[in-house]
Design an enzyme around this catalytic site. Structure first.
Site, PDB file in Angstrom:
ATOM      1  N   LYS A   1      42.985  48.925  56.523  1.00  0.00           N
ATOM      2  CA  LYS A   1      42.506  47.541  57.074  1.00  0.00           C
ATOM      3  C   LYS A   1      42.290  48.035  58.341  1.00  0.00           C
ATOM      4  CE  LYS A   1      43.092  42.753  56.438  1.00  0.00           C
ATOM      5  NZ  LYS A   1      42.135  42.503  55.399  1.00  0.00           N
TER       6      LYS A   1
ATOM      7  N   GLU B   1      38.096  47.429  55.489  1.00  0.00           N
ATOM      8  CA  GLU B   1      38.528  46.861  54.581  1.00  0.00           C
ATOM      9  C   GLU B   1      39.605  47.893  53.731  1.00  0.00           C
ATOM     10  OE1 GLU B   1      37.460  43.009  53.197  1.00  0.00           O
ATOM     11  OE2 GLU B   1      35.633  43.404  54.103  1.00  0.00           O
TER      12      GLU B   1
ATOM     13  N   ARG C   1      37.860  20.315  38.462  1.00  0.00           N
ATOM     14  CA  ARG C   1      37.098  20.300  37.096  1.00  0.00           C
ATOM     15  C   ARG C   1      37.917  20.375  35.756  1.00  0.00           C
ATOM     16  NH1 ARG C   1      30.881  21.750  38.484  1.00  0.00           N
ATOM     17  NH2 ARG C   1      30.962  22.528  40.456  1.00  0.00           N
TER      18      ARG C   1
ATOM     19  N   HIS D   1      36.226  32.098  58.771  1.00  0.00           N
ATOM     20  CA  HIS D   1      37.767  32.164  59.528  1.00  0.00           C
ATOM     21  C   HIS D   1      38.165  33.195  60.947  1.00  0.00           C
ATOM     22  CE1 HIS D   1      37.688  35.627  56.721  1.00  0.00           C
ATOM     23  NE2 HIS D   1      39.048  35.950  57.305  1.00  0.00           N
TER      24      HIS D   1
ATOM     25  N   HIS E   1      30.983  37.067  60.032  1.00  0.00           N
ATOM     26  CA  HIS E   1      31.912  37.082  61.214  1.00  0.00           C
ATOM     27  C   HIS E   1      32.298  38.376  61.572  1.00  0.00           C
ATOM     28  CE1 HIS E   1      33.899  35.283  57.905  1.00  0.00           C
ATOM     29  NE2 HIS E   1      33.960  37.037  56.950  1.00  0.00           N
TER      30      HIS E   1
END
Ligand code: BG6
Length: 488
Positions: free
Chosen positions: A341, A212, A49, A174, A236
């Site tokens: 992580k 994480e 945009r 993902h 996930h």
């Protein structure tokens, strides 16, 4: 030369100046180009945009591409890749703006429309694509989150379905594109060694941890409305659980795999009001340390609402009501601001049925299959052996049979999840994408937890940034006589 061929396409990326596009999608497309997996005639339309000149936006995209690909960027590939790009200013809600888009799409190529925008505009984009004659043969790719509960996700899916059938709708999770996640299918169904043991006769319990180290990193506005259950478990972690728990599909086709995953989601036992206190833990981080540095608590992050009771950590015990998994708990745990992580699945096998070793060693005796999704992707099987040495007698120890992917397949770079997913969209293969009924079954299960939390009004338990979560998440598993897998 790549062993697969990919048809040419026009790849229209809605939300091309957003964080996801810049950080993940352009770099993934660049990598596909570098690997020879973008057809020479494939073109990329960057749609956003933001006003301003095309040149200005393309230069910005180039700068970000260089930043995110980093030192490994190959100049020749980058030039070839950048030459595929066109920037178009599109207000996603204005049909007129789609006319210019339609002029850029060749009738000979299929169009892939990737929505890296809020889900609230997916319906409007689909409608506008249809109005300018771009719905035929087009595949649409929907980013998560698709809704914030069953009802809102249905609205989004229904709005898309008015214009695009399910077999041209690709819903991204993902995690399904991560190499090691796909390896779960190979590991389970290409090794009879495991598949014969993959049930309640041999497995005592399963742990899935997705930790994480980062906090909210400037995403407070989005995250606070979602929380860790919606942001991570609903998609996930439940997808990982499905891949571990599903029955063998008849073949590798998208629907065979997805049929089996849906069965698992539907077999998840609802969590009762009592279960909410014994089986589920919500946490929120307070100030602590991350990588040795002091970091603020969730309520002190930039742009925070100091009254928020959104959870940044969830641990829970899920039970699957079917023959394969009766009595085998699945312990799920995920949080922000954890010590490191780490995404890891640990399958704990049962003890041998008859025990002949020293009683004090009894507790250690069980095989564990550890599937490490990130970092250091690999698989390790902990097996019991005898300690070496004349003085040791029959003293047992647990040691690893190890497969580290980057050491074993030295030449191969481990691709980012988005590279695999974008490639599969271009190839028209839906098996790494989530079907509508999967999303709905996952929401249905999560909605009862959210409703229970709301009713109880209990605030999340505090945990220090840099720790493994509230103490009650340890109690959750020790209550069953177990502990979270020890080396973390
Ligand atoms: C996203 C979540 O889906 O996954 C983020 O919205 C999270 O909050 C991210 O940080 C984690 O992905 P990965 O691949 O880094 O484990």
């Amino acid at each position: 030369m790549p062993s697969i061929t990919v048809e040419p396409c026009t790849f229209a990326l809605f939300g091309a100046l957003g964080d996801l596009a810049l950080r993940k999608l352009f770099p993934a497309l660049y990598q596909l180009d570098g690997a020879g997996l973008l057809h020479d005639d494939t073109r990329i339309l960057a749609l956003a945009r933001e006003a301003g000149s095309e040149q200005q936006h393309l230069s910005f995209i180039e700068k970000e591409l260089r930043k995110y690909v980093g030192q490994e960027l190959d100049e020749a590939v980058a030039q070839r890749f950048l030459a595929r790009l066109t920037y178009l200013h599109v207000d996603f809600l204005k049909t007129d703006d789609y006319v210019a888009l339609a002029e850029q799409v060749s009738a000979e190529q299929s169009l892939i429309a990737y929505f890296a925008t809020p889900a609230a505009v997916y319906g409007a984009i689909c409608e506008n694509l249809s109005k300018v004659g771009l719905a035929e043969n087009t595949r649409v790719v929907l980013e998560k989150p698709i809704g914030s509960d069953l009802e809102s996700s249905r609205k989004v899916n229904d709005a898309v379905a008015q214009f695009f059938p399910e077999n041209r709708t690709y819903r991204i999770d993902h995690y399904l594109g991560k190499e090691t996640v796909q390896n779960l299918i190979a590991l389970r169904f290409a090794n009879s060694l495991f598949e014969t043991q993959w049930n309640q006769n041999y497995i005592s319990h399963v742990e899935i941890t997705v930790a994480e180290q980062v906090g909210i990193e400037g995403r407070w506005g989005y995250f606070d409305k979602a929380g860790q259950l919606r942001d991570m478990i609903q998609n996930h972690l439940l997808q990982l659980l499905c891949l571990i728990a599903m029955d063998p599909p008849a073949d590798l086709s998208a629907d065979s795999i997805r049929d089996e995953k849906v069965k698992v989601l539907k077999a998840l036992a609802p969590i009762s009001p009592e279960g909410l206190t014994t089986q589920v833990v919500r946490g929120q981080y307070i100030a602590g340390y991350s990588a040795g540095k002091p970091v603020p608590g969730y309520l002190d992050e930039e742009n925070s609402n100091t009254q928020s009771d959104t959870e940044t950590f969830v641990a829970l015990r899920a039970d699957i009501r079917n023959w394969r998994w009766a009595g085998v708990p699945f312990y799920l745990r995920t949080g922000k601001r954890m010590p490191q992580k780490l995404s890891q699945i640990v399958i704990h096998f049962k003890e041998p049925s008859h025990y002949i070793f020293a009683p004090e060693q009894r507790l250690q005796i069980s095989n564990k299959l550890i599937i490490r999704l990130q970092p250091d992707e690999g698989i390790s099987l902990r097996v019991m052996t005898k300690e070496q040495g004349l003085d040791k007698g029959m003293q047992l120890r647990s040691g690893p049979l190890q497969l580290n992917f980057s050491d074993t397949y030295r030449s191969a770079r481990i691709p980012d999840a988005y590279e695999r997913l974008l490639l599969e969209v271009m190839r028209g293969n839906q098996n790494l994408f989530v079907r509508k009924d999967e999303i709905e079954a996952a929401w249905k299960w999560c909605d009862q937890l959210i409703a229970g939390w709301k009713k109880s009004g209990d605030a999340p338990k505090p945990y220090a940034a840099g720790s493994w979560g509230p103490m009650s998440s340890i109690a959750l598993i020790t209550r069953d006589g177990r502990s979270w897998y020890g080396d973390i």
